[in-house]
Scaffold this motif. Structure first.
Motif, PDB file in Angstrom:
ATOM      1  N   ASN A 284       0.850  -1.178   0.000  1.00 40.82           N
ATOM      2  CA  ASN A 284       0.000   0.000   0.000  1.00 40.82           C
ATOM      3  C   ASN A 284       0.892   1.235   0.000  1.00 40.82           C
ATOM      4  O   ASN A 284       1.637   1.454   0.953  1.00 40.82           O
ATOM      5  CB  ASN A 284      -0.903  -0.015   1.241  1.00 40.82           C
TER       6      ASN A 284
ATOM      7  N   LEU B 166      -5.132  -8.832  -1.742  1.00 41.99           N
ATOM      8  CA  LEU B 166      -4.996  -7.507  -2.355  1.00 41.99           C
ATOM      9  C   LEU B 166      -6.027  -6.527  -1.813  1.00 41.99           C
ATOM     10  O   LEU B 166      -5.723  -5.342  -1.585  1.00 41.99           O
ATOM     11  CB  LEU B 166      -5.117  -7.620  -3.877  1.00 41.99           C
ATOM     12  N   LYS B 167      -7.230  -7.010  -1.592  1.00 42.65           N
ATOM     13  CA  LYS B 167      -8.265  -6.142  -1.040  1.00 42.65           C
ATOM     14  C   LYS B 167      -7.918  -5.718   0.391  1.00 42.65           C
ATOM     15  O   LYS B 167      -8.222  -4.592   0.801  1.00 42.65           O
ATOM     16  CB  LYS B 167      -9.624  -6.844  -1.083  1.00 42.65           C
TER      17      LYS B 167
ATOM     18  N   ASP C 237      -5.375  -2.935   0.074  1.00 43.94           N
ATOM     19  CA  ASP C 237      -6.080  -1.724  -0.372  1.00 43.94           C
ATOM     20  C   ASP C 237      -6.846  -1.075   0.777  1.00 43.94           C
ATOM     21  O   ASP C 237      -6.876   0.158   0.902  1.00 43.94           O
ATOM     22  CB  ASP C 237      -7.039  -2.093  -1.502  1.00 43.94           C
TER      23      ASP C 237
ATOM     24  N   GLU D 129      -7.628  -6.763 -10.614  1.00 37.03           N
ATOM     25  CA  GLU D 129      -8.281  -5.853  -9.674  1.00 37.03           C
ATOM     26  C   GLU D 129      -8.187  -4.408 -10.134  1.00 37.03           C
ATOM     27  O   GLU D 129      -9.116  -3.625  -9.926  1.00 37.03           O
ATOM     28  CB  GLU D 129      -7.676  -6.017  -8.276  1.00 37.03           C
TER      29      GLU D 129
ATOM     30  N   LYS E 283     -10.995  -1.582 -10.380  1.00 35.27           N
ATOM     31  CA  LYS E 283     -10.863  -0.416  -9.498  1.00 35.27           C
ATOM     32  C   LYS E 283      -9.521   0.249  -9.786  1.00 35.27           C
ATOM     33  O   LYS E 283      -8.492  -0.133  -9.247  1.00 35.27           O
ATOM     34  CB  LYS E 283     -10.947  -0.849  -8.030  1.00 35.27           C
TER      35      LYS E 283
ATOM     36  N   ASP F 267      -8.237   2.999  -8.955  1.00 36.96           N
ATOM     37  CA  ASP F 267      -7.561   3.709  -7.861  1.00 36.96           C
ATOM     38  C   ASP F 267      -7.208   2.778  -6.696  1.00 36.96           C
ATOM     39  O   ASP F 267      -7.023   3.225  -5.569  1.00 36.96           O
ATOM     40  CB  ASP F 267      -8.401   4.879  -7.362  1.00 36.96           C
ATOM     41  N   LEU F 268      -7.105   1.496  -6.973  1.00 38.33           N
ATOM     42  CA  LEU F 268      -6.721   0.521  -5.948  1.00 38.33           C
ATOM     43  C   LEU F 268      -5.400   0.952  -5.319  1.00 38.33           C
ATOM     44  O   LEU F 268      -4.430   1.269  -6.019  1.00 38.33           O
ATOM     45  CB  LEU F 268      -6.564  -0.857  -6.595  1.00 38.33           C
ATOM     46  N   LYS F 269      -5.350   0.942  -4.004  1.00 31.93           N
ATOM     47  CA  LYS F 269      -4.138   1.381  -3.300  1.00 31.93           C
ATOM     48  C   LYS F 269      -3.182   0.201  -3.105  1.00 31.93           C
ATOM     49  O   LYS F 269      -2.872  -0.211  -1.983  1.00 31.93           O
ATOM     50  CB  LYS F 269      -4.506   2.000  -1.957  1.00 31.93           C
ATOM     51  N   VAL F 270      -2.728  -0.341  -4.218  1.00 34.21           N
ATOM     52  CA  VAL F 270      -1.772  -1.446  -4.209  1.00 34.21           C
ATOM     53  C   VAL F 270      -0.812  -1.252  -5.385  1.00 34.21           C
ATOM     54  O   VAL F 270      -1.244  -0.982  -6.503  1.00 34.21           O
ATOM     55  CB  VAL F 270      -2.457  -2.817  -4.340  1.00 34.21           C
ATOM     56  N   LYS F 271       0.467  -1.412  -5.105  1.00 33.53           N
ATOM     57  CA  LYS F 271       1.483  -1.365  -6.150  1.00 33.53           C
ATOM     58  C   LYS F 271       2.404  -2.578  -6.004  1.00 33.53           C
ATOM     59  O   LYS F 271       2.600  -3.088  -4.904  1.00 33.53           O
ATOM     60  CB  LYS F 271       2.311  -0.075  -6.051  1.00 33.53           C
TER      61      LYS F 271
END
Length: 308
Positions: free
Chosen positions: A105, A180-181, A184, A201, A205, A207-211
């Motif tokens: 995140n 992953l959720k 996020d 994902e 979405k 703008d998912l807050k995962v990189k």
């Protein structure tokens, strides 16, 4: 032509393209890897299977070891598939590649927080205490990752790594999407998943807050695994079966891998745009024999470490 397939990712489009181009009819029998392999063995010379398609390099290695596949003489496949992604005896060939790497995140983690030399072992650092999510011990993904660490670092170090994850209070998730959720939502800051789950994902979405952070780029490289196939020894249509595998490794690569956001094994084929956006990475050399022969030891290491 009959394919016994344990791979269930968006196959229809690729095989329709093959049928349209060649006129060769393709039918499927689906199941899990072990069931299909046992069925091929049980059917013997009277079997209907022409191609065995499976996920996980260890499963491919095991099929070759069990003697159910025939060696192929194919310059096309030798040129298209890197040496460590195919059987040294030409019985099976990788066709799609996935990377199992670190996800984070960006609101809570910076790339410089990771150990770039050995990212997997680096997650044992106490700074990740109560911040780590990972897959369960029954997952083939987890077992193959640990098997690769045994092969790379030795059993003692692999055990120390898994014990370190447990000591950090790792939060076990039942699947990669759930993991992953959780990242996020801020339930954990970092985890390990297959790259294509993130691509899926992000399509849902943006703008998912995962990189992704490509693991161990200053060291052995990011752990990868493959799906692949071989021609069944008892096939009544070996020439057509070989033609299919050659097509999937060349003209059909994009059609085969893009729908599931996997990486092509053929280095002349570009990855689809979503995963291309993740950037290039150096992969850990793949040892199918290690993934297969060390799987039971990986299960023991996970159990001994108290990893659930």
């Amino acid at each position: 032509m009959q394919i016994y397939s344990a791979r269930h990712y968006d196959l229809e489009g690729a095989f329709k393209d093959f049928q349209d181009e060649t006129g060769i009819s393709v039918e499927f029998i689906s199941g899990n890897d072990a069931e299909l392999l046992q069925r091929i063995k049980a059917e013997g010379t009277d079997g209907e299977a022409d191609v065995y398609m499976t996920v996980d390099a260890g499963n491919l290695w095991n099929a070759g070891k069990e003697g159910v596949l025939r060696p192929l003489d194919s310059t096309t496949l030798t040129e298209a598939v890197p040496a460590d992604l195919r059987d040294s005896g030409n019985q099976w060939y990788g066709l799609a590649m996935r990377a199992r790497t670190t996800m984070y995140n960006p609101d809570a983690v910076k790339p410089t927080d990771f150990d770039a030399t050995n990212t997997y072992a680096g997650l044992t650092d106490p700074k990740w205490k109560d911040r780590l999510c990972m897959r369960d011990s029954t997952s083939a993904y987890t077992q193959s990752l640990v098997a690769s660490l045994i092969d790379l670092d030795g059993r003692d170090q692999a055990l120390a790594t898994v014990k370190g994850w447990v000591a950090n209070g790792v939060d076990i998730k039942s699947n990669d999407v759930e993991l992953l959720k959780a990242i996020d939502a801020g339930q954990c800051d970092v985890g390990i998943t297959n790259h294509y789950y993130l691509a899926r994902e992000l399509e849902k979405k943006a703008d998912l807050k995962v990189k992704p952070f490509w693991a161990s780029q200053s060291g052995a490289g990011t752990h990868v695994n493959i799906s692949g196939a071989g021609v069944v020894r008892s096939s009544d249509n070996p020439a057509q079966a070989q033609q299919l595998i050659e097509w999937l490794a060349t003209k059909g690569q994009s059609a085969f891998v893009d729908g599931n956001h996997e990486y092509p094994v053929n280095e002349s084929v570009k990855p689809e745009p979503v995963i291309a956006g993740f950037g290039e990475f150096t992969r850990m050399p793949l040892s199918a024999e290690a993934y297969g022969s060390q799987n039971a030891e990986a299960v023991k290491v996970l159990s001994e470490a108290g990893y659930k």
